[in-house]
Write an enzyme that holds these catalytic residues in place. Structure first.
Site, PDB file in Angstrom:
ATOM      1  N   TYR A  31       0.829  -1.208   0.000  1.00  0.00           N
ATOM      2  CA  TYR A  31       0.000   0.000   0.000  1.00  0.00           C
ATOM      3  C   TYR A  31       0.862   1.257   0.000  1.00  0.00           C
ATOM      4  O   TYR A  31       2.082   1.195   0.189  1.00  0.00           O
ATOM      5  CB  TYR A  31      -0.952   0.000   1.204  1.00  0.00           C
ATOM      6  N   LYS A 144       6.501  -1.875   1.977  1.00  0.00           N
ATOM      7  CA  LYS A 144       5.293  -1.266   2.560  1.00  0.00           C
ATOM      8  C   LYS A 144       4.149  -2.269   2.422  1.00  0.00           C
ATOM      9  O   LYS A 144       3.261  -2.150   1.577  1.00  0.00           O
ATOM     10  CB  LYS A 144       4.974   0.083   1.906  1.00  0.00           C
ATOM     11  N   GLU A 176      12.560   2.705  14.084  1.00  0.00           N
ATOM     12  CA  GLU A 176      11.643   3.749  13.595  1.00  0.00           C
ATOM     13  C   GLU A 176      10.362   3.748  14.421  1.00  0.00           C
ATOM     14  O   GLU A 176      10.167   2.881  15.271  1.00  0.00           O
ATOM     15  CB  GLU A 176      11.325   3.533  12.105  1.00  0.00           C
ATOM     16  N   LEU A 200      11.221   1.331   7.024  1.00  0.00           N
ATOM     17  CA  LEU A 200      10.649   1.795   5.761  1.00  0.00           C
ATOM     18  C   LEU A 200      11.370   3.079   5.366  1.00  0.00           C
ATOM     19  O   LEU A 200      11.503   3.994   6.191  1.00  0.00           O
ATOM     20  CB  LEU A 200       9.152   2.073   5.927  1.00  0.00           C
TER      21      LEU A 200
HETATM   22  N1  PDD Z   1       3.119   5.397   7.411  1.00  0.00           N
HETATM   23  N2  PDD Z   1       7.801   3.998   8.784  1.00  0.00           N
HETATM   24  C1  PDD Z   1       6.647   3.322   8.853  1.00  0.00           C
HETATM   25  C2  PDD Z   1       6.604   2.023   9.558  1.00  0.00           C
HETATM   26  C3  PDD Z   1       5.488   3.871   8.265  1.00  0.00           C
HETATM   27  O1  PDD Z   1       4.321   3.207   8.318  1.00  0.00           O
HETATM   28  C4  PDD Z   1       5.561   5.141   7.632  1.00  0.00           C
HETATM   29  C5  PDD Z   1       4.364   5.787   6.973  1.00  0.00           C
HETATM   30  C6  PDD Z   1       6.808   5.802   7.599  1.00  0.00           C
HETATM   31  C7  PDD Z   1       6.984   7.145   6.923  1.00  0.00           C
HETATM   32  O2  PDD Z   1       6.904   7.014   5.527  1.00  0.00           O
HETATM   33  P1  PDD Z   1       6.379   8.214   4.620  1.00  0.00           P
HETATM   34  O3  PDD Z   1       7.216   9.375   4.944  1.00  0.00           O
HETATM   35  O4  PDD Z   1       6.589   7.710   3.238  1.00  0.00           O
HETATM   36  O5  PDD Z   1       4.935   8.422   4.962  1.00  0.00           O
HETATM   37  C8  PDD Z   1       7.914   5.186   8.171  1.00  0.00           C
HETATM   38  C9  PDD Z   1       1.950   5.795   6.683  1.00  0.00           C
HETATM   39  C10 PDD Z   1       1.711   7.262   6.691  1.00  0.00           C
HETATM   40  C11 PDD Z   1       0.756   4.992   7.179  1.00  0.00           C
HETATM   41  O6  PDD Z   1       0.895   3.776   7.245  1.00  0.00           O
HETATM   42  O7  PDD Z   1      -0.292   5.561   7.463  1.00  0.00           O
END
Ligand code: PDD
Length: 274
Positions: A31, A144, A176, A200
């Site tokens: 996703y 992801k 993270e 991620l």
């Molecule tokens: N989450 N690490 C994890 C585990 C994440 O789920 C996310 C983002 C990030 C940050 O990635 P980005 O900058 O590309 O949003 C890091 C999204 C927002 C979610 O699952 O809702």
């Protein structure tokens, strides 16, 4: 309107997902969450690149080209007249009788919807409290994937402890957040976990790196421990929905008296981009 495969439709009682969709049964899919500011998707190309990479890593052949997916996502934003919000899209391996191994003939299922979402102004301004938690996730956190149980349990742990985010620790290394990347600042330098299979590689993290380079702030990808957090001058998280959010408390320890100068500088540059 929502998107199912290449069809736009109204979301009502007739829209359904098959009970044997592998996303539903196995979390077998991937996703993305993309931010929309004033009707325009932010860094959509980067999200689509990561989507393609995730698909490749789980051996999911994407039925649409990057350009076609981009067009559909953009059309969905326009059809819903979304100004400030997010687009969520996911692709599962498809519908087949339940069996762990890949089905021989299966058509991937793409779904997408938009949602209004306001910037978390209060948290951006005042910062948040986080707690640390053991990182119990699998070893491919760079994908992801729809499998988010480890992340779900971590976030709930944070909420149960009156914190906004849980920072995960694996073998004494800070990886993270449950849905964000995490950073500390020490002596004018930003430190964050290397973009390997333990985290991620966030799109917002890429932006933070670009801004740091632009401002001449060293961006160091290195592992660090909880003790290092306690000794840090500043800390912050980043994500599509949380943007650059200062962290002012970790467990019972206050990090800085309110958001510090480096995180403020990164936030200010980020504002210009959005
Ligand atoms: N989450 N690490 C994890 C585990 C994440 O789920 C996310 C983002 C990030 C940050 O990635 P980005 O900058 O590309 O949003 C890091 C999204 C927002 C979610 O699952 O809702």
């Amino acid at each position: 309107m929502i998107l199912i495969n290449d069809q736009f439709m109204q979301r009502n009682q007739d829209t359904h997902i098959d009970i044997e969709d592998r996303g539903y049964q196995f979390g077998d899919g991937i996703y993305e969450v993309v931010r929309v500011y004033r009707g325009k998707p932010f860094r959509l190309d980067d999200h689509l690149d990561r989507f393609e990479r995730s698909a490749k890593e789980i051996r999911l052949p994407l039925p649409m080209s990057k350009g076609e997916t981009k067009l559909k996502i953009t059309q969905l934003i326009e059809m819903n007249n979304l100004q400030d919000g997010i687009v969520y899209f996911q692709m599962t391996r498809g519908v087949a009788p339940r069996n762990h191994a890949f089905p021989e003939k299966v058509k991937p299922v793409l779904t997408a919807y938009t949602k209004e979402f306001k910037r978390p102004i209060n948290q951006l301004k005042n910062g948040i409290k986080v707690v640390t938690v053991e990182d119990i996730r699998w070893l491919r956190c760079d994908i992801k994937s729809l499998n988010l149980l480890g992340n779900v349990l971590a976030k709930q742990y944070a909420y149960d402890h009156q914190a906004e985010e849980a920072i995960q620790i694996r073998d004494n290394s800070v990886t993270e957040g449950s849905s964000s990347n995490f950073y500390i600042v020490k002596d004018g330098k930003i430190y964050t976990h290397p973009a390997d299979h333990f985290i991620l590689k966030g799109i917002t993290r890429m932006v933070v790196e670009e801004i740091s380079n632009q401002l001449g702030i060293p961006f160091i990808e290195n592992v660090f421990s909880v003790k290092d957090i306690y000794r840090a001058d500043e800390a912050f998280i980043s994500s599509t929905t949380q943007e650059i959010t200062p962290v002012i408390q970790v467990n019972d320890k206050t990090i800085s008296n309110g958001p510090g100068p480096i995180v403020r500088a990164i936030q200010a540059e980020f504002e210009k981009l959005i």
